[in-house]
Each structure stands twice: as C-alpha cells, then as structure tokens.
Design an enzyme around this catalytic site. Structure first.
Site, PDB file in Angstrom:
ATOM      1  N   SER A  10      -4.629  52.461  18.667  1.00 22.89           N
ATOM      2  CA  SER A  10      -5.671  51.365  18.102  1.00 22.89           C
ATOM      3  C   SER A  10      -6.080  50.542  19.110  1.00 22.89           C
ATOM      4  O   SER A  10      -5.260  49.905  19.618  1.00 22.89           O
ATOM      5  CB  SER A  10      -4.832  50.831  16.770  1.00 22.89           C
ATOM      6  OG  SER A  10      -5.794  49.696  16.395  1.00 22.89           O
ATOM      7  N   HIS A  35      -8.958  55.027  18.256  1.00 26.97           N
ATOM      8  CA  HIS A  35      -9.015  54.250  16.911  1.00 26.97           C
ATOM      9  C   HIS A  35      -9.786  52.892  17.240  1.00 26.97           C
ATOM     10  O   HIS A  35      -9.210  52.052  17.723  1.00 26.97           O
ATOM     11  CB  HIS A  35      -7.912  54.145  16.283  1.00 26.97           C
ATOM     12  CG  HIS A  35      -8.173  53.749  14.560  1.00 26.97           C
ATOM     13  ND1 HIS A  35      -8.387  54.660  13.827  1.00 26.97           N
ATOM     14  CD2 HIS A  35      -7.971  52.377  14.199  1.00 26.97           C
ATOM     15  CE1 HIS A  35      -8.276  53.976  12.574  1.00 26.97           C
ATOM     16  NE2 HIS A  35      -8.240  52.651  12.790  1.00 26.97           N
ATOM     17  N   ASP A  37     -10.961  49.708  15.075  1.00 26.43           N
ATOM     18  CA  ASP A  37     -11.187  48.797  13.541  1.00 26.43           C
ATOM     19  C   ASP A  37     -12.184  48.246  13.672  1.00 26.43           C
ATOM     20  O   ASP A  37     -12.319  47.147  14.469  1.00 26.43           O
ATOM     21  CB  ASP A  37      -9.649  48.176  13.584  1.00 26.43           C
ATOM     22  CG  ASP A  37      -8.683  48.886  13.354  1.00 26.43           C
ATOM     23  OD1 ASP A  37      -8.764  49.638  12.214  1.00 26.43           O
ATOM     24  OD2 ASP A  37      -7.524  49.079  13.862  1.00 26.43           O
ATOM     25  N   MET A  39     -13.901  45.319  11.601  1.00 26.47           N
ATOM     26  CA  MET A  39     -13.517  44.523  10.599  1.00 26.47           C
ATOM     27  C   MET A  39     -14.581  42.990  10.504  1.00 26.47           C
ATOM     28  O   MET A  39     -15.163  42.992  11.428  1.00 26.47           O
ATOM     29  CB  MET A  39     -12.468  43.700  10.644  1.00 26.47           C
ATOM     30  CG  MET A  39     -11.085  44.693  10.870  1.00 26.47           C
ATOM     31  SD  MET A  39      -9.239  44.027  10.791  1.00 26.47           S
ATOM     32  CE  MET A  39      -9.513  43.309  12.609  1.00 26.47           C
ATOM     33  N   HIS A  82     -13.346  52.904  11.986  1.00 22.23           N
ATOM     34  CA  HIS A  82     -12.637  52.645  10.586  1.00 22.23           C
ATOM     35  C   HIS A  82     -13.252  51.213  10.357  1.00 22.23           C
ATOM     36  O   HIS A  82     -12.877  50.177  10.877  1.00 22.23           O
ATOM     37  CB  HIS A  82     -11.276  52.537  10.635  1.00 22.23           C
ATOM     38  CG  HIS A  82     -10.451  52.035   9.549  1.00 22.23           C
ATOM     39  ND1 HIS A  82      -9.259  51.376   9.480  1.00 22.23           N
ATOM     40  CD2 HIS A  82     -11.122  51.982   8.172  1.00 22.23           C
ATOM     41  CE1 HIS A  82      -9.133  51.043   8.070  1.00 22.23           C
ATOM     42  NE2 HIS A  82     -10.141  51.433   7.227  1.00 22.23           N
ATOM     43  N   MET A  84     -14.056  48.389   7.685  1.00 23.23           N
ATOM     44  CA  MET A  84     -13.520  47.421   6.719  1.00 23.23           C
ATOM     45  C   MET A  84     -14.743  46.278   6.381  1.00 23.23           C
ATOM     46  O   MET A  84     -14.647  45.345   6.709  1.00 23.23           O
ATOM     47  CB  MET A  84     -12.202  46.886   7.140  1.00 23.23           C
ATOM     48  CG  MET A  84     -11.092  47.950   7.120  1.00 23.23           C
ATOM     49  SD  MET A  84      -9.578  47.360   8.005  1.00 23.23           S
ATOM     50  CE  MET A  84      -9.869  47.645   9.543  1.00 23.23           C
ATOM     51  N   MET A 157      -3.834  53.811   4.378  1.00 24.12           N
ATOM     52  CA  MET A 157      -3.345  52.461   4.994  1.00 24.12           C
ATOM     53  C   MET A 157      -1.891  52.361   4.336  1.00 24.12           C
ATOM     54  O   MET A 157      -1.912  52.233   3.369  1.00 24.12           O
ATOM     55  CB  MET A 157      -4.380  51.273   4.845  1.00 24.12           C
ATOM     56  CG  MET A 157      -5.714  51.603   5.191  1.00 24.12           C
ATOM     57  SD  MET A 157      -6.702  49.980   5.489  1.00 24.12           S
ATOM     58  CE  MET A 157      -5.676  49.426   6.919  1.00 24.12           C
ATOM     59  N   GLY A 162      -6.216  44.432   7.677  1.00 22.33           N
ATOM     60  CA  GLY A 162      -6.012  42.836   8.101  1.00 22.33           C
ATOM     61  C   GLY A 162      -5.845  42.761   9.757  1.00 22.33           C
ATOM     62  O   GLY A 162      -6.889  43.037  10.607  1.00 22.33           O
ATOM     63  N   PHE A 163      -4.382  42.506  10.248  1.00 22.88           N
ATOM     64  CA  PHE A 163      -4.477  42.330  11.559  1.00 22.88           C
ATOM     65  C   PHE A 163      -3.379  43.332  12.254  1.00 22.88           C
ATOM     66  O   PHE A 163      -2.541  43.781  11.544  1.00 22.88           O
ATOM     67  CB  PHE A 163      -3.951  41.069  11.765  1.00 22.88           C
ATOM     68  CG  PHE A 163      -4.934  39.784  11.217  1.00 22.88           C
ATOM     69  CD1 PHE A 163      -6.149  39.465  11.842  1.00 22.88           C
ATOM     70  CD2 PHE A 163      -4.599  39.579   9.929  1.00 22.88           C
ATOM     71  CE1 PHE A 163      -7.107  38.636  11.292  1.00 22.88           C
ATOM     72  CE2 PHE A 163      -5.501  38.561   9.240  1.00 22.88           C
ATOM     73  CZ  PHE A 163      -6.763  38.295   9.870  1.00 22.88           C
ATOM     74  N   GLY A 164      -3.480  43.438  13.334  1.00 22.43           N
ATOM     75  CA  GLY A 164      -2.728  44.384  14.214  1.00 22.43           C
ATOM     76  C   GLY A 164      -1.039  43.917  14.219  1.00 22.43           C
ATOM     77  O   GLY A 164      -0.907  42.830  13.996  1.00 22.43           O
ATOM     78  N   ASP A 206      -2.502  54.553   8.909  1.00 18.71           N
ATOM     79  CA  ASP A 206      -2.813  53.571   9.770  1.00 18.71           C
ATOM     80  C   ASP A 206      -1.926  52.278   9.202  1.00 18.71           C
ATOM     81  O   ASP A 206      -2.097  51.820   8.195  1.00 18.71           O
ATOM     82  CB  ASP A 206      -4.151  53.175   9.872  1.00 18.71           C
ATOM     83  CG  ASP A 206      -4.706  52.087  10.714  1.00 18.71           C
ATOM     84  OD1 ASP A 206      -3.969  51.523  11.422  1.00 18.71           O
ATOM     85  OD2 ASP A 206      -5.957  51.811  10.476  1.00 18.71           O
ATOM     86  N   GLY A 207      -1.203  51.694  10.095  1.00 11.93           N
ATOM     87  CA  GLY A 207      -0.623  50.660  10.001  1.00 11.93           C
ATOM     88  C   GLY A 207       0.867  50.558  10.084  1.00 11.93           C
ATOM     89  O   GLY A 207       1.631  51.228   9.416  1.00 11.93           O
ATOM     90  N   GLY A 208       1.348  49.898  11.191  1.00 11.97           N
ATOM     91  CA  GLY A 208       2.903  49.778  11.465  1.00 11.97           C
ATOM     92  C   GLY A 208       3.597  51.205  11.882  1.00 11.97           C
ATOM     93  O   GLY A 208       4.608  51.255  11.692  1.00 11.97           O
ATOM     94  N   GLY A 228      -0.765  51.131  17.094  1.00 14.47           N
ATOM     95  CA  GLY A 228      -1.451  50.155  17.906  1.00 14.47           C
ATOM     96  C   GLY A 228      -0.269  49.442  18.850  1.00 14.47           C
ATOM     97  O   GLY A 228      -0.002  49.705  19.978  1.00 14.47           O
ATOM     98  N   SER A 229       0.348  48.328  18.321  1.00 10.53           N
ATOM     99  CA  SER A 229       1.200  47.807  19.162  1.00 10.53           C
ATOM    100  C   SER A 229       2.541  48.683  19.573  1.00 10.53           C
ATOM    101  O   SER A 229       2.885  48.277  20.636  1.00 10.53           O
ATOM    102  CB  SER A 229       1.759  46.494  18.294  1.00 10.53           C
ATOM    103  OG  SER A 229       2.469  47.021  16.980  1.00 10.53           O
TER     104      SER A 229
END
Length: 255
Positions: A10, A35, A37, A39, A82, A84, A157, A162-164, A206-208, A228-229
C-alpha cells in the site's frame, strides 16, 4: 483453483516525497501490484457519523488522479486503485485517463448504479473491483460477481476504512479461530464464503496484514494481499513480501 498470489504494498505507507522511487523499490522487492488508496477528506467524520451519513463517504480527495498520472510516467506496474469516495462514477474517466489499472469501488456507495459503474470502468480500460467494509453483508456483492458484465475482484476490508497502520480484524476472514478472537456474526466469514462460492475469483484483503495475520487471511481464501506498514516499516521488505506470498501459496494447497 485458477487464482494466483498477488502482493500489493500500500503506497499510503510510502514516502510520498519519493513516490516513484518507492514504487520501484517495492517492485524490485517482488511486489506484483502497487495499491493506491484514494480517500476523501472527512473520512474520520464519516466513521463517527455513519448513521447520519447513510453509509457514504464525505469530503475532498486526499490522493487524486494527478498522483496516479504522475506515478504512471515512472512505472508500467499494475496500479490497484481503491476508491473510498461518495460518487465513484465521477472518478472513472479521470482515473482511466491517468493510467489506473484497477478501479475498485465500494458497494456501500454504489447500490443503485453499479451496473453503469462497472461498464464505465471497463470502457476506460480498467479492471473493475468491488469492496466491502467489515459490517457489510457479503451477499451484497453476489449480483456484481454474477452479472453479465461482472466485477473481476472483491476487496474485503479487515478494518474500517481510514488510515494506514490499523489493527487487523480477524473475524472478517476466519470465524473458526474462536480460541483467539470473539467473532462478531455480523461481519464474519466474508472471505471464506466468497472463496467457497467463487473458486476462480480474485479476493483481496486490506487492513493490518503482515507476518502475524497473513495465515488467517490466506487460509480463508484471500489471494491478493494489501500490506502497508508491515512492508514499508520492515528492515527487510523483500522478506515480508516473500513471506506473504508463501503463506498464500501454501494455503492454496489446502483448498
């Protein structure tokens, strides 16, 4: 089963001042997709005021088509976008012209015009996908996957948009691991149900996602992994990308 592993770092977690070099770095480390995002400002307001907003996103874009256009000048990679946003139909033409490869919209904001939306996405040379939030019934995407002109990917999701850097919600992918998590039946089983129903469908999560959560997502049936992170923040990003891919490929042997 007809689907391959695709690892998509991401870019929301990248160094935006060096976006092109970050993209090249991820691709050199073995990434398949990048990826993106897209937003709208005010997304936090959306999350807080969900009952009042009727499931829609509000505000101005934080990343728009000009960023995609700029990045496209430096890479031929698959840009997995993606969106949003409240009115995704408004963004199809500019993102198509900018060079987006995939255009994934949220069913929560497109219940009345998804057929037109999919057709427009394809006519602008992009691959259509649909996303669902943790609280959305997976059945809402069935008509889109089975349509005459269908979406080609479903993004599940694992956290609210929201946020990374958010924590993973395991109940969205595998409700049998009750020993580790208390599962909410309102948004459990999404990936597992989709994989059972559509063996050849690209299913993205996607997410975490990272080394500690990938096995759950992979065993449930996800083959496209957004991270991502956990990738950008790792001392050895290439090792993390390889680990994610190996987990998906190993899990596919059990389907």
């Amino acid at each position: 089963m007809g689907v391959t592993s695709k690892i998509a770092p991401s870019m929301l977690s990248s160094d935006f001042a060096n976006l092109a070099s970050e993209a090249h770095r991820m691709l050199n480390y073995g990434a398949d997709w990048l990826h993106m995002d897209i937003m709208e400002d005010g997304l936090l307001t959306f999350l807080i005021m969900l009952p009042l907003q009727d499931g829609h996103f509000v505000g101005n874009l934080t990343i728009g088509a000009p960023v995609i256009e700029s990045l496209r000048k430096h890479t031929k990679a698959y840009l997995d976008c993606h969106l949003m946003v409240t009115n995704p139909l408004d963004y199809v033409e500019p993102f198509g012209k900018a060079g987006a490869s995939g255009f994934t919209f949220h069913i929560e904001t497109s219940k009345d015009n998804w057929k037109e939306l999919i057709e427009n996405i394809k006519s602008h040379g992009m691959r259509p996908g649909v996303a669902i939030k943790p609280g959305t019934s997976v059945e809402e995407v069935y008509p889109l996957v089975e349509a005459e002109t269908p979406v080609e990917m479903v993004l599940v999701m694992t956290v609210e948009p929201g946020f990374g850097g958010q924590k993973f919600m395991p109940e969205t992918v595998y409700d049998t691991l009750l020993i580790f998590w208390l599962i909410s039946p309102s948004f459990s089983n999404q990936v597992r149900i989709l994989r059972k129903k559509y063996p050849a469908l690209d299913i993205e999560v996607d997410g975490g996602l990272g080394p500690s959560t990938i096995d759950m997502a992979a065993l449930a049936g996800a083959n496209c992994i957004v991270a991502g992170s956990s990738v950008f923040g790792a001392p050895e990003p290439a090792q993390v990308i390889s680990l994610l891919r190996n987990s998906v490929e190993k899990a596919q042997l059990t389907y």
